[in-house]
Design a protein around this motif. Structure first.
Motif, PDB file in Angstrom:
ATOM      1  N   LEU A   1       0.829  -1.202   0.000  1.00  0.00           N
ATOM      2  CA  LEU A   1       0.000   0.000   0.000  1.00  0.00           C
ATOM      3  C   LEU A   1       0.865   1.254   0.000  1.00  0.00           C
ATOM      4  O   LEU A   1       0.603   2.205  -0.748  1.00  0.00           O
ATOM      5  CB  LEU A   1      -0.936  -0.014   1.208  1.00  0.00           C
ATOM      6  CG  LEU A   1      -1.893   1.161   1.337  1.00  0.00           C
ATOM      7  CD1 LEU A   1      -2.885   1.141   0.185  1.00  0.00           C
ATOM      8  CD2 LEU A   1      -2.599   1.114   2.658  1.00  0.00           C
ATOM      9  N   ILE A   2       1.907   1.266   0.801  1.00  0.00           N
ATOM     10  CA  ILE A   2       2.803   2.422   0.867  1.00  0.00           C
ATOM     11  C   ILE A   2       3.507   2.630  -0.473  1.00  0.00           C
ATOM     12  O   ILE A   2       3.586   3.756  -0.991  1.00  0.00           O
ATOM     13  CB  ILE A   2       3.819   2.256   2.023  1.00  0.00           C
ATOM     14  CG1 ILE A   2       3.111   2.375   3.371  1.00  0.00           C
ATOM     15  CG2 ILE A   2       4.935   3.284   1.925  1.00  0.00           C
ATOM     16  CD1 ILE A   2       3.972   1.987   4.549  1.00  0.00           C
TER      17      ILE A   2
ATOM     18  N   THR B   1       2.573   1.642  -3.460  1.00  0.00           N
ATOM     19  CA  THR B   1       1.618   2.050  -4.489  1.00  0.00           C
ATOM     20  C   THR B   1       1.261   3.527  -4.337  1.00  0.00           C
ATOM     21  O   THR B   1       1.164   4.256  -5.331  1.00  0.00           O
ATOM     22  CB  THR B   1       0.343   1.190  -4.402  1.00  0.00           C
ATOM     23  OG1 THR B   1       0.704  -0.185  -4.507  1.00  0.00           O
ATOM     24  CG2 THR B   1      -0.639   1.542  -5.502  1.00  0.00           C
ATOM     25  N   THR B   2       1.092   3.977  -3.110  1.00  0.00           N
ATOM     26  CA  THR B   2       0.786   5.378  -2.863  1.00  0.00           C
ATOM     27  C   THR B   2       1.943   6.271  -3.296  1.00  0.00           C
ATOM     28  O   THR B   2       1.735   7.305  -3.955  1.00  0.00           O
ATOM     29  CB  THR B   2       0.475   5.597  -1.373  1.00  0.00           C
ATOM     30  OG1 THR B   2      -0.575   4.708  -0.978  1.00  0.00           O
ATOM     31  CG2 THR B   2       0.051   7.027  -1.112  1.00  0.00           C
ATOM     32  N   ILE B   3       3.159   5.888  -2.940  1.00  0.00           N
ATOM     33  CA  ILE B   3       4.333   6.678  -3.348  1.00  0.00           C
ATOM     34  C   ILE B   3       4.443   6.721  -4.864  1.00  0.00           C
ATOM     35  O   ILE B   3       4.728   7.764  -5.455  1.00  0.00           O
ATOM     36  CB  ILE B   3       5.608   6.101  -2.704  1.00  0.00           C
ATOM     37  CG1 ILE B   3       5.601   6.350  -1.195  1.00  0.00           C
ATOM     38  CG2 ILE B   3       6.861   6.719  -3.323  1.00  0.00           C
ATOM     39  CD1 ILE B   3       6.704   5.635  -0.461  1.00  0.00           C
TER      40      ILE B   3
ATOM     41  N   ASN C   1       2.060   6.485  -7.103  1.00  0.00           N
ATOM     42  CA  ASN C   1       1.033   7.357  -7.676  1.00  0.00           C
ATOM     43  C   ASN C   1       1.326   8.827  -7.421  1.00  0.00           C
ATOM     44  O   ASN C   1       0.982   9.681  -8.244  1.00  0.00           O
ATOM     45  CB  ASN C   1      -0.341   6.995  -7.119  1.00  0.00           C
ATOM     46  CG  ASN C   1      -0.861   5.710  -7.724  1.00  0.00           C
ATOM     47  OD1 ASN C   1      -0.499   5.352  -8.838  1.00  0.00           O
ATOM     48  ND2 ASN C   1      -1.685   5.001  -6.982  1.00  0.00           N
ATOM     49  N   LEU C   2       1.952   9.151  -6.300  1.00  0.00           N
ATOM     50  CA  LEU C   2       2.277  10.540  -6.009  1.00  0.00           C
ATOM     51  C   LEU C   2       3.460  11.048  -6.824  1.00  0.00           C
ATOM     52  O   LEU C   2       3.493  12.198  -7.252  1.00  0.00           O
ATOM     53  CB  LEU C   2       2.566  10.704  -4.511  1.00  0.00           C
ATOM     54  CG  LEU C   2       1.374  10.539  -3.578  1.00  0.00           C
ATOM     55  CD1 LEU C   2       1.833  10.590  -2.127  1.00  0.00           C
ATOM     56  CD2 LEU C   2       0.319  11.591  -3.856  1.00  0.00           C
TER      57      LEU C   2
END
Length: 117
Positions: free
Chosen positions: A16-17, A19-21, A23-24
């Motif tokens: 999750l971390i 994937t978030t990084i 996308n950002l």
């Protein structure tokens, strides 16, 4: 069992971390959406998906698939020439090629090979 669940939770948290990084940090914008849209099929991806399409395009595609697969069948026949009886090899090869010739003549007679715009 608790150890397995905790490892699974840690793995999911890391995923999750990351994937978030991703996308950002990603430089993709809405302008790049056109680059990644499918264009090989000839359909505009931004229009309604239930538009009628050419039956002739479909028939040419099927004919191509049939004659593309026949090449995959003919190529191993060269290898079997070394191991097979010459008469049976010739009869099999001639029979297979005759079926293909009859098929292409049938398609030609039906008019599936005529390109009309």
């Amino acid at each position: 069992m608790k150890m397995l669940l905790s490892v699974f939770a840690i793995i999911m948290l890391i995923m999750l971390i990351l994937t978030t990084i991703l996308n950002l940090v990603s430089k993709k914008t809405t302008y790049d959406r056109e680059k990644s849209s499918p264009f090989e099929c000839g359909f505009d991806p931004k229009t309604h998906s239930r538009l009628p399409f050419s039956l002739q395009f479909f028939l040419i595609g099927i004919i191509f698939m049939i004659f593309d697969i026949e090449i995959a069948i003919l190529l191993p026949m060269i290898y079997t020439l070394k191991t097979a009886n010459a008469l049976s090899y010739m009869l099999t090869t001639i029979g297979f090629i005759m079926i293909l010739i009859i098929g292409i003549l049938h398609e030609w007679k039906q008019g599936s090979l005529n390109w009309t715009l």
